[in-house]
Design an enzyme around this catalytic site. Structure first.
Site, PDB file in Angstrom:
ATOM      1  N   ASP A 336       0.835  -1.193   0.000  1.00 24.28           N
ATOM      2  CA  ASP A 336       0.000   0.000   0.000  1.00 24.28           C
ATOM      3  C   ASP A 336       0.878   1.255   0.000  1.00 24.28           C
ATOM      4  O   ASP A 336       1.872   1.331   0.724  1.00 24.28           O
ATOM      5  CB  ASP A 336      -0.895  -0.029   1.241  1.00 24.28           C
ATOM      6  CG  ASP A 336      -1.834   1.142   1.327  1.00 24.28           C
ATOM      7  OD1 ASP A 336      -2.671   1.291   0.422  1.00 24.28           O
ATOM      8  OD2 ASP A 336      -1.725   1.915   2.298  1.00 24.28           O
ATOM      9  N   GLU A 371       1.663  -0.439  -5.040  1.00 29.18           N
ATOM     10  CA  GLU A 371       0.781   0.681  -5.363  1.00 29.18           C
ATOM     11  C   GLU A 371       1.732   1.876  -5.489  1.00 29.18           C
ATOM     12  O   GLU A 371       2.185   2.413  -4.481  1.00 29.18           O
ATOM     13  CB  GLU A 371      -0.250   0.916  -4.267  1.00 29.18           C
ATOM     14  CG  GLU A 371      -1.207   2.047  -4.603  1.00 29.18           C
ATOM     15  CD  GLU A 371      -2.158   2.383  -3.458  1.00 29.18           C
ATOM     16  OE1 GLU A 371      -3.303   2.777  -3.749  1.00 29.18           O
ATOM     17  OE2 GLU A 371      -1.751   2.268  -2.285  1.00 29.18           O
TER      18      GLU A 371
END
Length: 657
Positions: A336, A371
């Site tokens: 993330d 990401e």
């Protein structure tokens, strides 16, 4: 009272050796560290850690056993302007704890103070760490090691995936155990999935703001103990680890990999007004990026940012990743806000954590997905990650939506994204699989909502619809919301089919959002992070729908097309791809830039994707040969087509010769 022996400075955390427990804790700026042991009655016993090797505090407690509850009190300066926030009145979680007992509730006692310290003791309500022992029979478990070129990723939430599944026993729905149930595994196999990517499973906390509104953090991107499984997903917190490993073992036997979404960019301690759980009180200055005024660099939008350039924090993050691979046999990670991993503070491909992963014989062998952004200046790093990483390809997401949902997009731009965005990823020896293609993800509209809503509807989140992106590239086809006339439903269905076909037959690694294959809707909520309810739980009553069969047929078709599974960049004249206009001729420069949205893509010289993304029915002249429409586009009457396909508006078809 038993005294602590000096013990050993490694490994980090609490480790039982059969005779006692060795405790270690990193803190470069602490002046004293107390180990706090809690008996069955909650009575606290404190011990100073006697060992101090470099920045590691350590001690050994003879006769201690698994199940022992503990925490730390860390002494040091309270100097907020210098980034130090030590407060021994607050019991702290071991960052390497494997199990947590207690809940992270919104309570003033779980805060350390802002400018002035809060010296009220909180041990009575603070969560405690639990010493665990690791004995598990993996039998003959082996990682599937699916080649990247054959990988199909399915992004899912542990609870939301099975909580409403009627064929899974009620007592295990929404749990780790349900992931390994034969019904779930058979479904994934029939769909064609090769990798199950789970939203965060490490222990997380709900933000105080959400708790005050009666909401909770559903997605789990608010970590508090990165080595501990979130207990709410277990049938029993004491058996969470074995339940999780049982599921992984069962998935592996079916040839399905497990990828964990992991949050190494921030912690649940949030900003300076946030709670004090662990890192802030252990060594705030080392664990976080600190500004000159003592506040946090908020490059994550969550109040703080982990300093993954600090050697001790790199060691902590690396140990965490190795733990999940070695102890739980996970097959990879999705990181993330992964740009934070490369901050020094500027983003660098040779940042310390990247280098540690590259040099690790364990971590360098698993799937790594970034990401590739954060919210700081210079935070958009799509295409710039080290070669070991694949990356979420937002270029593909936006182009697919713009092309099919009536926004202006030249054929050349669409083709570039269809060809694994080679302008972005074809560098440093990377392969097409480095592009993780997606049309939807947990963050944003579901696929059905992309064709039913022009605007987000996030009122239930309690922020007056201010949260969530406004750049959705969606199209409600004339009516906001679900339902409508038969014509409206059919037009929306055609758009869903087109988007799924583009996703699953493009070069790169496709990622499917769980539920998109049977039309799951969040009723226009494009930021459902705090919705632990039927808005996000998958409704399996539609799982046998035509859309599910359509999706499965596309995935199985993909696996038959060499140009998509060989994981090689397409080159002019190599037989992998030809780009043709509606007359089966190579596109001219002008057509690439200004032509109508009509295109034929010939893959491996045998499979033809004919596209008419205009508003009018159009004749598409097929290349020479005898062509048959193939599933999921073939009907009961499937004649040979040798010349022309009548392309419906916003339609496409796949043929084979």
């Amino acid at each position: 009272m038993t005294q602590l022996a000096i013990g050993k400075p490694a490994p980090l955390g609490a480790h039982y050796d059969g005779q006692g427990v060795n405790f270690t804790l990193f803190s470069a700026h602490a002046e004293r560290v107390e180990l706090c042991i809690f008996d069955a009655n909650g009575q606290e016993h404190r011990y100073d850690l006697p060992g101090h090797s470099g920045d590691i505090w350590h001690g050994y407690l003879p006769d201690a056993r698994p199940g022992l509850r503990y925490g730390y009190r860390v002494h040091g300066p309270w100097q907020p302007a210098e980034g130090h926030r030590f407060n021994p009145a607050k019991l702290l979680i071991d960052p390497c704890a494997r199990q947590i007992d207690g809940e992270f509730k919104d309570n003033p006692l779980l805060h350390a103070g802002h400018n002035e310290p809060d010296y009220r003791d909180n041990a009575a309500i603070a969560p405690k760490c639990v010493v665990v022992v690791d004995h598990y029979d993996w039998e003959d478990d082996a990682p599937p090691r699916t080649p990247w070129g054959s990988t199909i990723i399915y992004e899912a939430h542990v609870k939301g995936l099975t909580y409403l599944h009627p064929e899974i026993p009620v007592e295990i729905r929404g749990t780790y155990k349900a992931l390994g149930h034969p019904v779930m595994i058979n479904y994934l196999k029939q769909l064609g999935i090769t990798a199950l990517e789970l939203l965060p499973v490490a222990q997380f906390a709900s933000e105080p703001r959400l708790q005050r509104m009666g909401l909770s953090n559903y997605w789990g991107y608010n970590p508090v103990a990165m080595f501990a499984l979130h207990p709410a997903y277990a049938c029993s917190p004491e058996t969470a680890l074995d339940e999780f490993r049982d599921a992984i073992k069962a998935l592996h036997k079916a040839g399905i990999e497990v990828i964990l979404d992991i949050v190494l960019n921030h912690s649940a301690e949030l900003d300076l007004d946030g709670p004090l759980f662990s890192l802030r009180g252990i060594d705030n200055r080392s664990y976080y990026w600190i500004r000159e005024d003592g506040d946090y660099h908020n490059w994550t939008g969550c109040g703080n940012t982990l300093n993954l350039s600090h050697p001790a924090v790199v060691d902590y993050a690396s140990a965490c990743l190795r733990y999940w691979v070695e102890t739980c046999h996970v097959d990879g990670f999705r990181f993330d806000l992964a740009a934070v991993m490369g901050r020094t503070p500027e983003f660098r491909q040779d940042a310390p954590l990247f280098t540690a992963i590259q040099n690790c014989p364990v971590l360098s062998q698993v799937k790594l997905i970034a990401e590739p952004w954060d919210i700081a200046p210079g935070g958009y790093q799509v295409g710039n990650f080290p070669p070991l990483f694949a990356e979420w390809n937002d270029h593909f997401r936006d182009a697919a939506r713009r092309f099919w949902l009536h926004y202006d997009l030249p054929l050349g731009a669409f083709a570039g994204r269809f060809a694994a965005s080679s302008d972005v990823f074809k560098r440093n020896g990377r392969l097409p699989s480095a592009a993780i293609n997606l049309v939807t993800a947990h963050d944003g509209f579901t696929l059905r909502d992309c064709v039913c809503f022009n605007h987000k509807h996030n009122e239930a989140n309690g922020e007056e619809n201010r949260d969530g992106t406004n750049n959705n590239y969606s199209n409600n086809h004339g009516k906001e919301g679900l339902g409508g006339t038969l014509d409206l439903v059919e037009r929306r269905r055609d758009s869903i089919h087109a988007l799924l076909t583009t996703l699953l037959l493009s070069q790169g690694t496709p990622m499917l959002l769980a539920g998109d294959e049977h039309g799951h809707s969040q009723h226009g909520n494009n930021n459902a992070y705090c919705q632990d309810n039927q808005l996000t739980w998958l409704d399996w009553s539609q799982a046998s729908s035509g859309l599910t069969a359509f999706t499965a047929a596309l995935i199985h078709l993909r696996k038959r097309i060499p140009a998509l599974v060989e994981n090689r960049w397409w080159e002019e004249g190599d037989g992998n791809v030809r780009w043709l206009n509606r007359y089966a001729q190579p596109l001219s420069t002008d057509e690439w830039q200004n032509g109508p949205k009509q295109l034929q893509i010939l893959l491996s010289d045998r499979f033809l994707i004919a596209i008419n993304a205009t508003l009018e029915v159009t004749e598409i002249v097929l290349p020479a040969g005898e062509w048959h429409a193939i599933p999921p586009f073939a009907g009961e009457d499937n004649p040979v087509i040798t010349a022309v396909w009548q392309g419906p508006a916003h339609g496409l078809c796949v043929f084979q010769r």
